[in-house]
Design a protein around this motif. Structure first.
Motif, mmCIF file in Angstrom:
data_model
loop_
_atom_site.group_PDB
_atom_site.id
_atom_site.type_symbol
_atom_site.label_atom_id
_atom_site.label_comp_id
_atom_site.label_asym_id
_atom_site.label_seq_id
_atom_site.Cartn_x
_atom_site.Cartn_y
_atom_site.Cartn_z
ATOM 1 N N CYS A 165 0.845 -1.187 0.000
ATOM 2 C CA CYS A 165 0.000 0.000 0.000
ATOM 3 C C CYS A 165 0.885 1.242 0.000
ATOM 4 O O CYS A 165 1.799 1.366 0.818
ATOM 5 C CB CYS A 165 -0.911 0.005 1.226
ATOM 6 S SG CYS A 165 -1.980 1.465 1.283
ATOM 7 N N ILE A 221 -5.341 0.509 0.351
ATOM 8 C CA ILE A 221 -6.098 -0.727 0.530
ATOM 9 C C ILE A 221 -7.076 -0.630 1.691
ATOM 10 O O ILE A 221 -7.685 -1.617 2.071
ATOM 11 C CB ILE A 221 -5.178 -1.965 0.653
ATOM 12 C CG1 ILE A 221 -4.234 -1.846 1.838
ATOM 13 C CG2 ILE A 221 -4.408 -2.169 -0.632
ATOM 14 C CD1 ILE A 221 -3.375 -3.084 2.054
ATOM 15 N N VAL A 226 0.946 -1.206 5.405
ATOM 16 C CA VAL A 226 0.276 -2.490 5.175
ATOM 17 C C VAL A 226 0.685 -3.072 3.828
ATOM 18 O O VAL A 226 0.873 -2.334 2.865
ATOM 19 C CB VAL A 226 -1.258 -2.302 5.186
ATOM 20 C CG1 VAL A 226 -1.981 -3.601 4.917
ATOM 21 C CG2 VAL A 226 -1.722 -1.699 6.488
ATOM 22 N N THR A 230 -0.385 -6.727 1.351
ATOM 23 C CA THR A 230 -1.179 -7.942 1.250
ATOM 24 C C THR A 230 -0.387 -8.928 0.408
ATOM 25 O O THR A 230 0.378 -8.534 -0.487
ATOM 26 C CB THR A 230 -2.555 -7.717 0.590
ATOM 27 O OG1 THR A 230 -2.377 -7.295 -0.757
ATOM 28 C CG2 THR A 230 -3.389 -6.710 1.350
ATOM 29 N N GLY A 286 -4.110 -11.658 -0.781
ATOM 30 C CA GLY A 286 -5.287 -11.282 -0.012
ATOM 31 C C GLY A 286 -5.110 -11.302 1.496
ATOM 32 O O GLY A 286 -5.969 -10.826 2.221
ATOM 33 N N LYS A 287 -3.998 -11.836 1.995
ATOM 34 C CA LYS A 287 -3.728 -11.844 3.442
ATOM 35 C C LYS A 287 -3.053 -10.521 3.806
ATOM 36 O O LYS A 287 -2.086 -10.112 3.178
ATOM 37 C CB LYS A 287 -2.817 -13.013 3.816
ATOM 38 C CG LYS A 287 -2.470 -13.043 5.289
ATOM 39 C CD LYS A 287 -1.541 -14.208 5.631
ATOM 40 C CE LYS A 287 -1.145 -14.171 7.105
ATOM 41 N NZ LYS A 287 -0.197 -15.242 7.438
ATOM 42 N N TYR A 288 -3.589 -9.871 4.847
ATOM 43 C CA TYR A 288 -3.059 -8.576 5.277
ATOM 44 C C TYR A 288 -1.931 -8.754 6.292
ATOM 45 O O TYR A 288 -2.022 -9.588 7.193
ATOM 46 C CB TYR A 288 -4.166 -7.732 5.922
ATOM 47 C CG TYR A 288 -5.118 -7.133 4.920
ATOM 48 C CD1 TYR A 288 -5.087 -5.776 4.641
ATOM 49 C CD2 TYR A 288 -6.046 -7.925 4.244
ATOM 50 C CE1 TYR A 288 -5.963 -5.217 3.718
ATOM 51 C CE2 TYR A 288 -6.914 -7.377 3.317
ATOM 52 C CZ TYR A 288 -6.870 -6.022 3.063
ATOM 53 O OH TYR A 288 -7.730 -5.481 2.147
ATOM 54 N N TYR A 289 -0.881 -7.926 6.125
ATOM 55 C CA TYR A 289 0.211 -7.838 7.091
ATOM 56 C C TYR A 289 0.289 -6.371 7.480
ATOM 57 O O TYR A 289 0.568 -5.517 6.635
ATOM 58 C CB TYR A 289 1.543 -8.253 6.467
ATOM 59 C CG TYR A 289 1.651 -9.715 6.074
ATOM 60 C CD1 TYR A 289 2.354 -10.610 6.868
ATOM 61 C CD2 TYR A 289 1.072 -10.197 4.897
ATOM 62 C CE1 TYR A 289 2.488 -11.946 6.507
ATOM 63 C CE2 TYR A 289 1.195 -11.525 4.531
ATOM 64 C CZ TYR A 289 1.903 -12.394 5.336
ATOM 65 O OH TYR A 289 2.025 -13.710 4.970
#
Length: 162
Positions: free
Chosen positions: A80, A122, A130, A132, A135-138
């Motif tokens: 992002c 995002i 952030v 992804t 589709g998994k967010y960190y």
């Protein structure tokens, strides 16, 4: 062939729709899930199946940032670059992913394992910066976290250009 199976599954999805009117975005999501991206031939196919102009399909694909016309890696890393993330160091995180994976923004690694992209926002500003991955967010990522994330993704014995 893999693409033949994807076309069959896409046909089944379209055939299962109650109506084709207003279904373009859901069909595009399904197609991208099946093919990994939306090349022109897939867009042409969707236009024909839905009875709409290819230009309309192309317009939707290019308008929304979650659709892509470029082949992506098995692991799709999106950094992002929205204001909150940028202010908190997202550019350094993006640069570190590019360095470790060996690609430029928008590129795919030689082994096809990783692609790296920058997104405008995002919508997870409270977790800035952030990323992804598929589709998994960190959230609250630092440059130092990049190595661990890549290791986590490649832990099944797959390699990456380091």
């Amino acid at each position: 062939m893999e693409n033949e199976k994807a076309y069959v599954l896409l046909d089944e999805f379209i055939g299962g729709l109650q109506t084709k009117q207003g279904a373009l975005i859901s069909v595009l999501h399904k197609a991208q899930e099946l093919f990994g991206y939306l090349p022109v031939d897939v867009q042409d196919y969707i236009a024909e199946k839905l009875g709409i102009a290819t230009s309309k399909v192309y317009g939707v694909v290019t308008f929304y940032s979650f659709f892509t016309m470029q082949k992506k890696g098995k692991f799709r890393v999106n950094v992002c670059m929205g204001t909150a993330c940028f202010v908190k160091g997202a550019e350094n995180i993006l640069d570190e992913f590019k360095r470790q994976i060996g690609v430029e923004t928008g590129g795919i690694s030689d082994d096809g394992m990783f692609s790296v992209d920058a997104l405008r926002c995002i919508g997870a500003c409270g977790l800035a910066p952030v990323i992804t991955v598929n589709g998994k967010y960190y959230g609250r990522i630092t440059k130092a976290d990049v190595t661990g994330i890549i290791s986590e993704l490649t832990s099944k014995g797959e390699t990456v250009n380091a």
